[in-house]
Motif scaffolding. Structure first.
Motif, mmCIF file in Angstrom:
data_model
loop_
_atom_site.group_PDB
_atom_site.id
_atom_site.type_symbol
_atom_site.label_atom_id
_atom_site.label_comp_id
_atom_site.label_asym_id
_atom_site.label_seq_id
_atom_site.Cartn_x
_atom_site.Cartn_y
_atom_site.Cartn_z
ATOM 1 N N LEU A 171 1.232 4.875 2.593
ATOM 2 C CA LEU A 171 -0.094 4.884 1.973
ATOM 3 C C LEU A 171 -1.123 4.322 2.953
ATOM 4 O O LEU A 171 -0.809 3.406 3.724
ATOM 5 C CB LEU A 171 -0.083 4.043 0.700
ATOM 6 C CG LEU A 171 0.798 4.554 -0.442
ATOM 7 C CD1 LEU A 171 0.939 3.473 -1.514
ATOM 8 C CD2 LEU A 171 0.222 5.835 -1.031
ATOM 9 N N PRO A 172 -2.336 4.824 2.926
ATOM 10 C CA PRO A 172 -3.383 4.308 3.812
ATOM 11 C C PRO A 172 -3.955 3.000 3.282
ATOM 12 O O PRO A 172 -5.119 2.904 2.910
ATOM 13 C CB PRO A 172 -4.423 5.430 3.805
ATOM 14 C CG PRO A 172 -4.288 6.050 2.453
ATOM 15 C CD PRO A 172 -2.820 5.973 2.126
ATOM 16 N N PRO A 231 1.328 9.518 0.283
ATOM 17 C CA PRO A 231 1.669 8.562 1.338
ATOM 18 C C PRO A 231 1.462 9.100 2.753
ATOM 19 O O PRO A 231 2.430 9.314 3.505
ATOM 20 C CB PRO A 231 3.143 8.279 1.066
ATOM 21 C CG PRO A 231 3.658 9.578 0.535
ATOM 22 C CD PRO A 231 2.535 10.152 -0.283
ATOM 23 N N PHE A 232 0.228 9.327 3.109
ATOM 24 C CA PHE A 232 -0.096 9.770 4.458
ATOM 25 C C PHE A 232 -1.160 8.837 5.015
ATOM 26 O O PHE A 232 -2.144 8.542 4.339
ATOM 27 C CB PHE A 232 -0.575 11.218 4.452
ATOM 28 C CG PHE A 232 0.400 12.151 3.788
ATOM 29 C CD1 PHE A 232 1.537 12.573 4.453
ATOM 30 C CD2 PHE A 232 0.210 12.558 2.478
ATOM 31 C CE1 PHE A 232 2.466 13.400 3.819
ATOM 32 C CE2 PHE A 232 1.116 13.386 1.839
ATOM 33 C CZ PHE A 232 2.252 13.807 2.506
ATOM 34 N N VAL A 233 -0.965 8.388 6.240
ATOM 35 C CA VAL A 233 -1.841 7.355 6.792
ATOM 36 C C VAL A 233 -3.237 7.902 7.070
ATOM 37 O O VAL A 233 -4.240 7.318 6.664
ATOM 38 C CB VAL A 233 -1.228 6.752 8.070
ATOM 39 C CG1 VAL A 233 -2.175 5.711 8.673
ATOM 40 C CG2 VAL A 233 0.130 6.116 7.760
ATOM 41 N N ASN A 246 7.393 -0.862 -0.558
ATOM 42 C CA ASN A 246 6.422 -0.491 -1.591
ATOM 43 C C ASN A 246 5.581 0.722 -1.217
ATOM 44 O O ASN A 246 4.549 0.978 -1.832
ATOM 45 C CB ASN A 246 5.508 -1.685 -1.888
ATOM 46 C CG ASN A 246 4.967 -2.320 -0.614
ATOM 47 O OD1 ASN A 246 5.077 -1.737 0.459
ATOM 48 N ND2 ASN A 246 4.411 -3.512 -0.735
ATOM 49 N N ARG A 247 6.016 1.453 -0.193
ATOM 50 C CA ARG A 247 5.337 2.624 0.347
ATOM 51 C C ARG A 247 4.056 2.252 1.107
ATOM 52 O O ARG A 247 3.328 3.102 1.576
ATOM 53 C CB ARG A 247 5.068 3.674 -0.743
ATOM 54 C CG ARG A 247 4.530 5.000 -0.260
ATOM 55 C CD ARG A 247 5.392 5.625 0.826
ATOM 56 N NE ARG A 247 6.355 6.591 0.328
ATOM 57 C CZ ARG A 247 7.240 7.217 1.100
ATOM 58 N NH1 ARG A 247 7.287 6.958 2.391
ATOM 59 N NH2 ARG A 247 8.100 8.073 0.589
ATOM 60 N N ARG A 248 3.796 0.961 1.230
ATOM 61 C CA ARG A 248 2.715 0.542 2.108
ATOM 62 C C ARG A 248 3.216 0.554 3.556
ATOM 63 O O ARG A 248 4.413 0.687 3.803
ATOM 64 C CB ARG A 248 2.221 -0.847 1.696
ATOM 65 C CG ARG A 248 1.459 -0.826 0.376
ATOM 66 C CD ARG A 248 1.023 -2.217 -0.042
ATOM 67 N NE ARG A 248 0.251 -2.166 -1.293
ATOM 68 C CZ ARG A 248 -0.192 -3.232 -1.950
ATOM 69 N NH1 ARG A 248 0.067 -4.455 -1.469
ATOM 70 N NH2 ARG A 248 -0.878 -3.094 -3.066
ATOM 71 N N ALA A 260 -3.860 0.498 8.303
ATOM 72 C CA ALA A 260 -2.473 0.918 8.092
ATOM 73 C C ALA A 260 -1.836 1.360 9.410
ATOM 74 O O ALA A 260 -0.680 1.023 9.702
ATOM 75 C CB ALA A 260 -2.418 2.047 7.075
ATOM 76 N N ALA A 261 -2.594 2.101 10.209
ATOM 77 C CA ALA A 261 -2.083 2.555 11.504
ATOM 78 C C ALA A 261 -1.871 1.391 12.453
ATOM 79 O O ALA A 261 -0.871 1.335 13.185
ATOM 80 C CB ALA A 261 -3.055 3.565 12.108
#
Length: 271
Positions: A250-251, A18-20, A218-220, A258-259
């Motif tokens: 998550l990307p 989970p890293f953008v 949802n980790r999004r 996502a950013a």
């Protein structure tokens, strides 16, 4: 206004995590600055993975700060744990985290203890394992204090650890071991699984909360799930929270979108 941050991972073994932003530190930092982020949270293979001089130049160029540095590569890459049965492995874990504290300390950034906390087993027992964790965090918090920053401890959901799962678990652990200079990381994804009511959890944890992972159910990225952020933001205001809202997500559907979505939601929630 709560400052914003976004995650950048340079750990190949963590792909899918989970890293953008991924892999390209300079491009990621520049894009984060373009989108209006205040800081970056770094997930690195180790304390020597990035040149301090080069990172300082990049921060000067972009105007960004370092919000925090992760230590999870110690587990992901080297299989280290602060609560391992083997004393030599525990010491190696402490040395790895100490290196990350020194690296982050150069930028006034605290280190995060998440997956490095490990798990208890029937052979080790929960309380004995928590005792080991307390001893390690006390030493690491003292090292952090020399840089004028806290040590950040993260309760994780039940599928990732069986030590501390909720903010209340974290508060009880810190207070029962009389740990000083240790604050809690409140990750909204983990909290969505473990907490009965997220806003109440923040109010009960109060000043123990020192860092926030701003993400959806949802980790999004924030805004792509079903969390209601209004009561969360109100609770953070009530407890006088001064830390970052850092996007550990998550990307999805890709890093750039996502950013962008996270920043849109951040401004709606905290603006």
């Amino acid at each position: 206004m709560i400052p914003s941050a976004i995650t950048i991972s340079l750990v190949p073994q963590a792909q899918g995590g989970p890293f953008v932003f991924w892999d390209d530190l300079q491009a990621s930092a520049r894009r984060a600055a373009e989108l209006g982020y205040d800081a970056v949270e770094l997930f690195l293979p180790g304390p020597d993975a990035v040149s301090v001089t080069e990172l300082r130049a990049l921060l000067d160029e972009t105007g960004l700060k370092v919000a925090a540095v992760g230590t999870g590569a110690g587990m992901v890459v080297y299989k280290l744990s602060l609560t391992a049965d083997d004393a030599a492995q525990r010491q190696a874990a402490i040395q790895f985290v100490t290196g990350m504290i020194h690296f982050g300390g150069e930028f006034g950034a605290p280190a995060i203890i998440g997956s490095m906390q490990g798990r208890w087993t029937p052979a080790s027992g929960k309380e004995a394992t928590l005792d080991l964790l307390g001893v390690a965090l006390r030493e690491l918090a003292e090292t952090s204090q020399t840089f004028g920053v806290p040590l950040i401890y993260e309760p994780l959901n039940r599928y990732e650890t069986n030590l501390c799962n909720s903010l209340l678990d974290g508060v009880k652990f810190i207070e029962s071991r009389a740990l000083e200079n240790v604050v809690l990381l409140a990750d909204l994804f983990h909290m969505n699984i473990e907490e009965v009511d997220l806003a109440t959890a923040f109010l009960n944890a109060g000043p123990h909360v020192g860092h926030l992972h701003f993400v959806d159910s949802n980790r999004r990225p924030a805004g792509y799930g079903h969390l209601d952020y209004a009561p969360i933001a109100a609770a953070l205001r009530d407890i006088g929270y001064k830390g970052y809202a850092s996007a550990e997500a998550l990307p999805w559907p890709d890093s750039d979108l996502a950013a962008i979505k996270t920043m849109e939601t951040y401004r709606k929630v905290f603006g």
